[in-house]
Design an enzyme around this catalytic site. Structure first.
Site, mmCIF file in Angstrom:
data_model
loop_
_atom_site.group_PDB
_atom_site.id
_atom_site.type_symbol
_atom_site.label_atom_id
_atom_site.label_comp_id
_atom_site.label_asym_id
_atom_site.label_seq_id
_atom_site.Cartn_x
_atom_site.Cartn_y
_atom_site.Cartn_z
ATOM 1 C CD GLU A 122 -2.384 1.279 2.830
ATOM 2 O OE1 GLU A 122 -2.248 0.315 3.601
ATOM 3 O OE2 GLU A 122 -3.108 2.255 3.085
ATOM 4 C CG ASP A 129 -4.564 2.346 8.499
ATOM 5 O OD1 ASP A 129 -4.784 1.532 7.561
ATOM 6 O OD2 ASP A 129 -3.992 3.438 8.315
ATOM 7 C CG ASP A 159 -0.286 1.794 6.367
ATOM 8 O OD1 ASP A 159 0.841 1.300 6.172
ATOM 9 O OD2 ASP A 159 -0.623 2.931 5.993
ATOM 10 C CG ASP A 184 -7.651 4.475 4.645
ATOM 11 O OD1 ASP A 184 -8.900 4.369 4.685
ATOM 12 O OD2 ASP A 184 -7.043 5.559 4.505
#
Ligand code: TSJ
Length: 647
Positions: free
Chosen positions: A430, A505, A503, A507
């Protein structure tokens, strides 16, 4: 007395064999094997319902991860067996009590054919069986792998009948004894869909939740459930018919529910005698071939395809189809294929399904002209899109295309030095900045990096043609080098593993799901072959000075953090993203095969995965947001198995 001793020795040896080689009986001793115990007991309770006794089953996961399952059937026989011992005891202590459970002609739900009770007992820390029968309650206890704690005892009186088994898997056998509620729930729901009217109440005492599953419309409701987030353009259609087979007593019973929607995905889930046939087989072949034949015959009759035109392809017709196939076949006609025996081989099943579906489908199309026309228009479009995608791809391959849109804009890929398909790994990373760290941190010999910019296209709502023209998707397809969709060829893959690295998280979780959607739809065999992984970057690094040396640890969850003793003496660093780690840290924690943890994506339950993917990727943004918010710790998701490498 001598005889009795001999039998009891044999019995002990029987259970001992299960403990020595649990894998032979339940496949494995990981989470999957653990849940196998639950399936064994549950299948026995379901068999009693299928025999016509009792309509309700209760399952309770207790605080200590033990499980209690009860039915309202006749109650297990408890009188003296020919061995001189109560039948109940024999059932839980011998491996050879199989066979006598089935007498209906149809073999019912799967399992170990009557030896389930003994196998579960052998692998349990304790097991308690309670039988309500003849106005009395009987109970017997076992412990430590099936040893008798006492004889079968009468413990009370009752007006009910039924069987209850309470057991706790032995932690000295299993690598984990944590019961997975969602996994059990999926299985329970599937059984409830397949057996009309069956009521299953599932309770989790660890967090005090109860759910009830009961569907009077059976597999019709299953299709409605699967299409909850799709946009169907017709009612669910049900086919239910019998097919006589020459020289056989019992006919093949075919029940199929299907519905077309505006989605581009194809979902076919099949069962034989209530057991999932994960790898399809003759019944699915018969279904597909009848559907293709009926649609083409109809389309020609009404001049929707011209005389000189080719027939519509099955894959194009099935775009947007959701179907459940449920067959009942008597034992003597059953054949299974493949290493895991999840593929139906019976030739008669193909004939039966093909005939029934073809006739039924033609009639259905004639009665529902609008729906029929829509299905055909859609498949003509699908065919055009597929051909356009192929042309674009061929042009891109030969480098002849001048159309910018059709050129794969790769060049972002940082390849590995080795070309050895058996060792090379592709990291889908990403963002450009994380891509930079990954390039620095990787082992360039066998690790390739492909940074992905921004969000990946949502392929649940895109046609194959649109997907193909998306830059990120196109680059992934080219990097993997094995084509996509029905042309996907596993043997052409340039990599041994494809690893999604985002990541930790929200997203990142969203990108993972978008990529899973893509692989599920266009490269499913890659997942089936176990080649897709999700990297697990740590959330924290904690460190403190020990004399001159630094004592540092990586942590993956908040729980891990809270369990650190004397936390205040540490410096705590929280990684908000991959980009915040330096290349050494990224290598040590996430990329080095010796020390990293990665998740292997498995399709243990396609319907579950598919459901999740549609829920997340379909038009319902609200559901998606909710899901992501409650599942930011994506790595504990149920259909993915965590593989700890190294460490
Ligand atoms: F797996 C198991 F054995 F532990 C188990 C069996 C677990 C649970 C929850 C239920 C059962 C079970 C077995 N439920 N119902 C039965 N039924 C019989 O064993 C049974 C009952 C009556 C008769 C009969 O002929 O009267 C025959 C059988 C085999």
């Amino acid at each position: 007395m001598h005889l009795y001793d001999e039998t009891s020795i044999q019995i002990l040896e029987g259970l001992e064999a299960v403990r020595k080689r649990p894998g032979m009986y339940i496949g494995s001793t990981d989470s999957r094997g653990l849940h196998h115990l639950v399936w064994e007991i549950l299948d026995n309770a379901i068999d009693e319902v299928l025999s016509g006794f009792g309509q309700e089953i209760n399952i309770t996961i207790k605080e200590d991860n033990s499980v209690e399952i009860s039915d309202e059937g006749r109650g297990m026989p408890y009188r003296k067996h020919q061995s001189g011992r109560p039948t109940t005891e024999v059932i839980f202590t011998t491996l050879h009590s199989g066979g006598k459970f089935s007498d209906s002609g149809y073999s019912v739900s799967g399992g170990l054919h009557g030896v389930g009770g003994a196998v579960v007992n052998a692998l349990s820390q304790f097991l308690v069986v309670t039988v309500h029968r003849d106005g009395k309650i009987f109970r017997q206890n076992f412990a430590d792998g099936g040893s008798k704690i006492g004889d079968l005892e009468e413990v009370g009186t009752t007006k009910k009948t039924g069987t209850t088994v309470w057991f706790k898997p032995d932690p000295s056998i299993f690598s984990t004894t944590l019961m997975n509620y969602d996994l059990i729930k999926e299985r329970v729901r599937e059984s409830a869909f397949l057996i009309k009217g069956l009521k299953i109440v599932l309770t989790d005492e660890r967090n005090k939740q109860t759910e009830t599953f009961q569907y009077f419309d059976g597999i019709k409701e299953y299709v409605t459930f699967l299409n909850k987030t799709r946009k169907p353009f017709d009612e669910v259609h049900l086919i239910n018919d019998k097919h006589e087979v020459n020289g056989h007593k019992s006919p093949i019973q075919v029940e199929i529910a299907f519905q077309f929607s505006e989605s581009y995905s194809e979902v076919i889930i099949s069962f034989v005698n209530n057991v999932r046939t994960k790898d399809g087989g003759t019944h699915e072949v018969g279904f597909k071939s009848a559907l293709t034949r009926a649609i083409n015959e109809y389309a020609r009759k009404y001049n929707m395809i011209k005389e000189k035109d080719d027939n519509l392809d099955g894959v194009d017709i099935r775009e947007g189809l959701t179907a459940i196939l449920s067959l009942r076949i008597s034992e003597d006609l059953l054949e299974f294929e493949g290493q895991t025996k999840n593929k139906l081989g019976s030739p008669d099943a193909r004939t039966a399904v093909e005939q029934i579906v073809f006739e039924n489908m033609l009639a259905y199309l004639e009665e529902n002209l609008k729906v029929a026309n829509h299905i055909i228009t859609r498949s003509i479009n699908a065919k055009k899109a597929r051909e356009a995608a192929r042309r674009a791809r061929d042009a891109a391959r030969s480098g002849k295309s001048r159309n910018k849109k059709e050129v794969p804009l790769s060049g972002k890929l940082t390849p590995a030095q080795s070309k050895d398909k058996n060792i090379v790994e592709l990291f889908l990373v990403e963002g450009d900045s994380a891509g930079g760290s990954a390039k620095q941190g990787r082992n360039r010999h066998f690790q390739a990096i492909l940074p992905l910019r921004g969000k990946v296209l949502n392929t649940e709502r895109a046609s194959a043609d649109q997907a193909m023209r998306n830059e990120e998707i196109n680059t992934i397809i080219h990097a993997i080098g094995a084509d996509f969709g029905s042309d996907f060829d596993l043997s052409k893959m340039n990599y041994d593993k494809v690893i999604i690295m985002t990541d930790a998280d929200t997203d990142g979780a969203h990108i993972q799901v978008l990529l899973l959607t893509f692989f599920l739809r266009f490269m499913r065999p890659l997942i089936e072959a176990g080649k897709l992984y999700i990297a697990l970057p740590p959330l924290y690094r904690i460190s403190r000075k020990r004399g001159k040396k630094e004592d540092a640890k990586y942590l993956w969850t908040d729980d891990d953090l809270n369990q650190v003793e004397d936390l205040s003496s540490y410096r705590i660093q929280r990684f908000k993203g991959l980009g915040e780690m330096n290349s050494d840290q990224l290598w040590d924690t996430t990329m080095n095969p010796e020390t990293r943890s990665i998740i292997q994506v498995t399709l243990d339950d396609i319907s579950e995965a598919e459901q999740k993917v549609t829920t997340l990727m379909g038009d319902n943004a609200q559901i998606r947001r909710e899901w992501i918010e409650t599942n930011v710790d994506f790595e504990v998701s149920d259909d993915f198995e965590v593989i700890k490498e190294g460490v």
